[in-house]
Design a protein around this motif. Structure first.
Motif, PDB file in Angstrom:
ATOM      1  N   UNK A   1       0.808  -1.215   0.071  1.00  0.00           N
ATOM      2  CA  UNK A   1       0.028   0.015   0.008  1.00  0.00           C
ATOM      3  C   UNK A   1       0.795   1.141  -0.044  1.00  0.00           C
ATOM      4  N   UNK A   2       0.938   1.986  -1.149  1.00  0.00           N
ATOM      5  CA  UNK A   2       1.593   3.129  -1.183  1.00  0.00           C
ATOM      6  C   UNK A   2       1.183   4.256  -0.031  1.00  0.00           C
ATOM      7  N   UNK A   3       2.325   5.045   0.371  1.00  0.00           N
ATOM      8  CA  UNK A   3       1.777   6.097   1.251  1.00  0.00           C
ATOM      9  C   UNK A   3       2.371   7.320   0.794  1.00  0.00           C
ATOM     10  N   UNK A   4       1.874   8.575   1.133  1.00  0.00           N
ATOM     11  CA  UNK A   4       2.611   9.751   0.530  1.00  0.00           C
ATOM     12  C   UNK A   4       3.286  10.441   1.791  1.00  0.00           C
ATOM     13  N   UNK A   5       4.273  11.030   1.475  1.00  0.00           N
ATOM     14  CA  UNK A   5       5.011  11.716   2.522  1.00  0.00           C
ATOM     15  C   UNK A   5       4.137  13.108   2.878  1.00  0.00           C
ATOM     16  N   UNK A   6       4.548  13.619   4.102  1.00  0.00           N
ATOM     17  CA  UNK A   6       4.076  14.935   4.502  1.00  0.00           C
ATOM     18  C   UNK A   6       4.432  16.099   3.513  1.00  0.00           C
ATOM     19  N   UNK A   7       3.605  17.048   3.355  1.00  0.00           N
ATOM     20  CA  UNK A   7       3.477  17.982   2.442  1.00  0.00           C
ATOM     21  C   UNK A   7       4.971  18.740   2.633  1.00  0.00           C
ATOM     22  N   UNK A   8       5.558  19.015   3.767  1.00  0.00           N
ATOM     23  CA  UNK A   8       6.502  19.764   4.113  1.00  0.00           C
ATOM     24  C   UNK A   8       7.664  18.954   3.607  1.00  0.00           C
ATOM     25  N   UNK A   9       7.594  17.715   3.797  1.00  0.00           N
ATOM     26  CA  UNK A   9       8.804  16.930   3.066  1.00  0.00           C
ATOM     27  C   UNK A   9       8.881  16.875   1.595  1.00  0.00           C
ATOM     28  N   UNK A  10       7.546  16.647   1.095  1.00  0.00           N
ATOM     29  CA  UNK A  10       7.611  17.035  -0.622  1.00  0.00           C
ATOM     30  C   UNK A  10       8.060  18.357  -0.894  1.00  0.00           C
ATOM     31  N   UNK A  11       7.734  19.398  -0.388  1.00  0.00           N
ATOM     32  CA  UNK A  11       8.122  20.773  -0.460  1.00  0.00           C
ATOM     33  C   UNK A  11       9.503  20.833  -0.485  1.00  0.00           C
ATOM     34  N   UNK A  12      10.352  20.206   0.731  1.00  0.00           N
ATOM     35  CA  UNK A  12      11.775  20.289   0.778  1.00  0.00           C
ATOM     36  C   UNK A  12      12.406  19.686  -0.419  1.00  0.00           C
ATOM     37  N   UNK A  13      11.916  18.316  -0.884  1.00  0.00           N
ATOM     38  CA  UNK A  13      12.266  17.747  -1.917  1.00  0.00           C
ATOM     39  C   UNK A  13      12.414  18.481  -3.080  1.00  0.00           C
ATOM     40  N   UNK A  14      11.324  19.216  -3.399  1.00  0.00           N
ATOM     41  CA  UNK A  14      10.966  20.038  -4.560  1.00  0.00           C
ATOM     42  C   UNK A  14      11.740  21.206  -4.726  1.00  0.00           C
ATOM     43  N   UNK A  15      11.925  21.858  -3.514  1.00  0.00           N
ATOM     44  CA  UNK A  15      13.006  22.819  -3.528  1.00  0.00           C
ATOM     45  C   UNK A  15      14.510  22.522  -3.959  1.00  0.00           C
ATOM     46  N   UNK A  16      14.899  21.426  -3.240  1.00  0.00           N
ATOM     47  CA  UNK A  16      16.260  20.696  -3.580  1.00  0.00           C
ATOM     48  C   UNK A  16      16.383  20.375  -4.726  1.00  0.00           C
ATOM     49  N   UNK A  17      15.503  19.762  -5.544  1.00  0.00           N
ATOM     50  CA  UNK A  17      15.440  19.194  -6.971  1.00  0.00           C
ATOM     51  C   UNK A  17      15.646  20.476  -7.760  1.00  0.00           C
ATOM     52  N   UNK A  18      14.954  21.608  -7.552  1.00  0.00           N
ATOM     53  CA  UNK A  18      15.000  22.810  -8.513  1.00  0.00           C
ATOM     54  C   UNK A  18      16.317  23.531  -8.218  1.00  0.00           C
ATOM     55  N   UNK A  19      16.806  23.290  -7.130  1.00  0.00           N
ATOM     56  CA  UNK A  19      18.181  23.818  -6.778  1.00  0.00           C
ATOM     57  C   UNK A  19      19.409  23.160  -7.649  1.00  0.00           C
TER      58      UNK A  19
END
Length: 82
Positions: free
Chosen positions: A16-34
């Protein structure tokens, strides 16, 4: 020999897949864009590298961190022919 049945059932059940907390996803997005590399992001945020790679792939394909629920991913030869 004693066998742990619940341990065996755990591996037989579908994942069963689970989603990460929105804060964690936001941090990952920022680091990927950087432009940081994936293993460094995984280590800094304490998630698996596979998770970071999947989120990056989904961002590239769908502009969302997770694939759409109605989307079926797989190889065409594995899909049923109608």
């Amino acid at each position: 020999m004693k066998c742990n049945v619940t341990h065996l059932i755990h591996y037989l059940l579908p994942k069963i897949g689970r989603k990460l907390a929105p804060e964690v996803v936001y941090r990952i997005r920022v680091k990927i864009k950087a432009g940081e590399n994936m293993p460094a992001i995984a280590k800094a945020i304490d998630v698996s590298r596979t998770t970071v790679y999947k989120i990056r792939l989904n961002l590239n394909l769908y502009d969302e961190p997770y694939a759409l629920a109605s989307l079926i991913q797989g190889q065409p030869r594995l899909l049923l022919a109608y």
